[in-house]
Motif scaffolding. Sequence first.
Motif, PDB file in Angstrom:
ATOM      1  N   GLU A 216       5.005  -2.928 -15.092  1.00 37.04           N
ATOM      2  CA  GLU A 216       3.709  -2.266 -15.150  1.00 37.04           C
ATOM      3  C   GLU A 216       2.942  -2.580 -13.862  1.00 37.04           C
ATOM      4  O   GLU A 216       3.022  -3.698 -13.348  1.00 37.04           O
ATOM      5  CB  GLU A 216       2.916  -2.734 -16.370  1.00 37.04           C
ATOM      6  N   PHE A 217       2.197  -1.610 -13.356  1.00 35.10           N
ATOM      7  CA  PHE A 217       1.491  -1.795 -12.092  1.00 35.10           C
ATOM      8  C   PHE A 217       0.393  -0.751 -11.968  1.00 35.10           C
ATOM      9  O   PHE A 217       0.358   0.243 -12.706  1.00 35.10           O
ATOM     10  CB  PHE A 217       2.460  -1.669 -10.909  1.00 35.10           C
ATOM     11  N   TYR A 218      -0.524  -0.990 -11.028  1.00 37.05           N
ATOM     12  CA  TYR A 218      -1.592  -0.043 -10.723  1.00 37.05           C
ATOM     13  C   TYR A 218      -1.333   0.590  -9.362  1.00 37.05           C
ATOM     14  O   TYR A 218      -0.801  -0.053  -8.450  1.00 37.05           O
ATOM     15  CB  TYR A 218      -2.944  -0.753 -10.673  1.00 37.05           C
ATOM     16  N   LEU A 219      -1.730   1.843  -9.237  1.00 40.88           N
ATOM     17  CA  LEU A 219      -1.789   2.515  -7.943  1.00 40.88           C
ATOM     18  C   LEU A 219      -3.254   2.700  -7.568  1.00 40.88           C
ATOM     19  O   LEU A 219      -4.018   3.333  -8.296  1.00 40.88           O
ATOM     20  CB  LEU A 219      -1.077   3.866  -7.991  1.00 40.88           C
ATOM     21  N   LEU A 220      -3.631   2.115  -6.425  1.00 42.57           N
ATOM     22  CA  LEU A 220      -5.011   2.129  -5.967  1.00 42.57           C
ATOM     23  C   LEU A 220      -5.087   2.792  -4.601  1.00 42.57           C
ATOM     24  O   LEU A 220      -4.060   3.027  -3.954  1.00 42.57           O
ATOM     25  CB  LEU A 220      -5.538   0.692  -5.875  1.00 42.57           C
ATOM     26  N   ASP A 221      -6.314   3.081  -4.163  1.00 51.16           N
ATOM     27  CA  ASP A 221      -6.439   3.539  -2.787  1.00 51.16           C
ATOM     28  C   ASP A 221      -6.430   2.321  -1.857  1.00 51.16           C
ATOM     29  O   ASP A 221      -6.350   1.175  -2.311  1.00 51.16           O
ATOM     30  CB  ASP A 221      -7.685   4.410  -2.591  1.00 51.16           C
ATOM     31  N   ALA A 222      -6.483   2.568  -0.562  1.00 44.21           N
ATOM     32  CA  ALA A 222      -6.314   1.480   0.406  1.00 44.21           C
ATOM     33  C   ALA A 222      -7.410   0.426   0.289  1.00 44.21           C
ATOM     34  O   ALA A 222      -7.219  -0.719   0.696  1.00 44.21           O
ATOM     35  CB  ALA A 222      -6.271   2.048   1.820  1.00 44.21           C
ATOM     36  N   ARG A 223      -8.569   0.784  -0.295  1.00 45.06           N
ATOM     37  CA  ARG A 223      -9.679  -0.157  -0.414  1.00 45.06           C
ATOM     38  C   ARG A 223      -9.729  -0.836  -1.776  1.00 45.06           C
ATOM     39  O   ARG A 223     -10.657  -1.592  -2.064  1.00 45.06           O
ATOM     40  CB  ARG A 223     -11.001   0.561  -0.148  1.00 45.06           C
ATOM     41  N   GLY A 224      -8.769  -0.544  -2.642  1.00 42.88           N
ATOM     42  CA  GLY A 224      -8.742  -1.183  -3.950  1.00 42.88           C
ATOM     43  C   GLY A 224      -9.401  -0.379  -5.053  1.00 42.88           C
ATOM     44  O   GLY A 224      -9.473  -0.842  -6.197  1.00 42.88           O
ATOM     45  N   GLY A 225      -9.886   0.845  -4.746  1.00 45.69           N
ATOM     46  CA  GLY A 225     -10.432   1.721  -5.770  1.00 45.69           C
ATOM     47  C   GLY A 225      -9.349   2.587  -6.378  1.00 45.69           C
ATOM     48  O   GLY A 225      -8.169   2.480  -6.030  1.00 45.69           O
TER      49      GLY A 225
ATOM     50  N   ALA B  52      -4.520   2.517 -18.808  1.00 44.74           N
ATOM     51  CA  ALA B  52      -5.692   2.331 -17.949  1.00 44.74           C
ATOM     52  C   ALA B  52      -5.615   3.335 -16.810  1.00 44.74           C
ATOM     53  O   ALA B  52      -4.522   3.785 -16.442  1.00 44.74           O
ATOM     54  CB  ALA B  52      -5.749   0.898 -17.398  1.00 44.74           C
ATOM     55  N   PRO B  53      -6.735   3.688 -16.195  1.00 46.71           N
ATOM     56  CA  PRO B  53      -6.696   4.615 -15.061  1.00 46.71           C
ATOM     57  C   PRO B  53      -5.863   4.040 -13.918  1.00 46.71           C
ATOM     58  O   PRO B  53      -6.073   2.903 -13.486  1.00 46.71           O
ATOM     59  CB  PRO B  53      -8.173   4.723 -14.646  1.00 46.71           C
ATOM     60  N   GLY B  54      -4.914   4.826 -13.449  1.00 46.56           N
ATOM     61  CA  GLY B  54      -4.086   4.410 -12.327  1.00 46.56           C
ATOM     62  C   GLY B  54      -2.987   3.430 -12.671  1.00 46.56           C
ATOM     63  O   GLY B  54      -2.313   2.937 -11.760  1.00 46.56           O
ATOM     64  N   GLN B  55      -2.781   3.145 -13.960  1.00 45.42           N
ATOM     65  CA  GLN B  55      -1.735   2.200 -14.354  1.00 45.42           C
ATOM     66  C   GLN B  55      -0.500   2.974 -14.829  1.00 45.42           C
ATOM     67  O   GLN B  55      -0.609   3.950 -15.578  1.00 45.42           O
ATOM     68  CB  GLN B  55      -2.209   1.267 -15.462  1.00 45.42           C
ATOM     69  N   PHE B  56       0.684   2.497 -14.393  1.00 50.19           N
ATOM     70  CA  PHE B  56       1.945   3.149 -14.728  1.00 50.19           C
ATOM     71  C   PHE B  56       2.974   2.095 -15.135  1.00 50.19           C
ATOM     72  O   PHE B  56       2.807   0.900 -14.870  1.00 50.19           O
ATOM     73  CB  PHE B  56       2.457   3.959 -13.533  1.00 50.19           C
ATOM     74  N   GLU B  57       4.025   2.576 -15.768  1.00 47.51           N
ATOM     75  CA  GLU B  57       5.128   1.689 -16.134  1.00 47.51           C
ATOM     76  C   GLU B  57       6.452   2.363 -15.801  1.00 47.51           C
ATOM     77  O   GLU B  57       6.652   3.546 -16.092  1.00 47.51           O
ATOM     78  CB  GLU B  57       5.105   1.352 -17.623  1.00 47.51           C
ATOM     79  N   LEU B  58       7.346   1.594 -15.197  1.00 45.90           N
ATOM     80  CA  LEU B  58       8.713   2.024 -14.927  1.00 45.90           C
ATOM     81  C   LEU B  58       9.673   1.152 -15.739  1.00 45.90           C
ATOM     82  O   LEU B  58       9.526  -0.072 -15.772  1.00 45.90           O
ATOM     83  CB  LEU B  58       9.050   1.884 -13.445  1.00 45.90           C
TER      84      LEU B  58
END
Length: 446
Positions: free
Chosen positions: A145-154, A205-211
């Motif tokens: 599980e992980f989040y994908l964020l923009d370069a500034r952490g948003g 959660a927003p921007g959270q994914f699972e592989l």
Amino acid sequence: MVTAPTGALTDEAQGFLDAHPEVEAIDILLSDLHGIGRGKMIRRHELASLFRAGRGMPASLFAQDVEGNDVPAALDTQRDGGGDSLCWPVPGTLGRQPNGRGLVLLQMFDRQGGPVPHDPRGAMMAQIARARAAGYQPMGALELEFYLLDARGGMARAPLGGRRLSGTNCMSVDELDEMSPFFEAVYAAAASFDLPLETLISEYAPGQFELTLRYRDLARAADDIVLVRQILRSTARRFGMRACFMAKPFGGRSGSGMHLHLSLTDPRGGANLFADGPQGDLSPLMLNAIGGIRAAMADSMLVLGPTLNSWRRLSGAIYSPACNSWGLDDRNVALRIPGGDGAARHFEHRVAGVDANPYLVAACVLGSALDGIEARTDPGPASSAEGAPPLPCDWSQAVQAFAGCASMRRILGPDLHTAYAAIKQHEVARLADHVTDIEWQLYGTL
């Protein structure tokens, strides 16, 4: 000619070079105690030599904090005079990254071909060897599980349409479609490494994914996680994003775990030794393994939750276990036995955060399971989260428990155990001395 102690063959290097004449450089990567990739970038003409003769690197890499600074008490466990040990390629881990460079994983050995005791992959391989000597072949898979964020952490923007990711959108297929250019690049890179990436979902959660990854030999399963994290980081950069592997990057939102699925098979014929009995009863071998893991859970928590941030996930239990419990097809327990075909029975260890080192997690979970099998440890009754003892909830106490634990010292080896505890004690002391922004906000006008 020197034979690689990992079993790597020069044919693999030559096959990669022949298949990828465009590749001019290769990243050679060793996982430190934190699971951070340390290594070098070599040129194309150096790859064959790596497979033939290994490559020197200092074992002091295993005495560093997360920022790469030496921790003196961890360095004291090393007796090599600061010289280089030899790193050898891990077979089957050579492939082409999204950045156009190659990548291969390494394991460190001494000049006589023996494992360097501080290498976390070596600790895992020692427990796998222990299992094989007892007549078991460990099999597993880890979910990521992980989040994908923009370069500034948003919150990141989706490649299709440019929408900023928002809302929980759990299991939204439309969100996966918006993100499809990114994940298509991830799957394409994974194919170069023969990484068995399978199901993708948008998480809670927003921007959270699972592989999820296909079940296979436990050593390869742990290598898979190291590789896929590198691929996700590299691909995210090329899409203007950042792949985040913090266990709890946002308060009040779902944390990110790294669930380990585990079983033991017969190495002679491949039969699943955790399979249900003739009457549908659960395997005593599997139950003893669960008993051993439960018995060691409190003392192994530092491996499963290695950072201060890890404990934010465990204390704010949104779909993460809070108790040392086991049960059938219950996602609130620490050790879950999924439903389904009894011939394919296994259990899922749900405690580790995505920030944990997969090699150390595999070593501790397998080692504790083998302890339980050897001692025929009763797992106790299956229970819901409400009926089981709570997991430890304090990071500094987990450091102390791990440091004083004889079974963790035996499973990981005394040098790695002492070094890891020293690094984490150093980290606890450093963070305890740091004044946070929230302290200034609350107390700055007193």
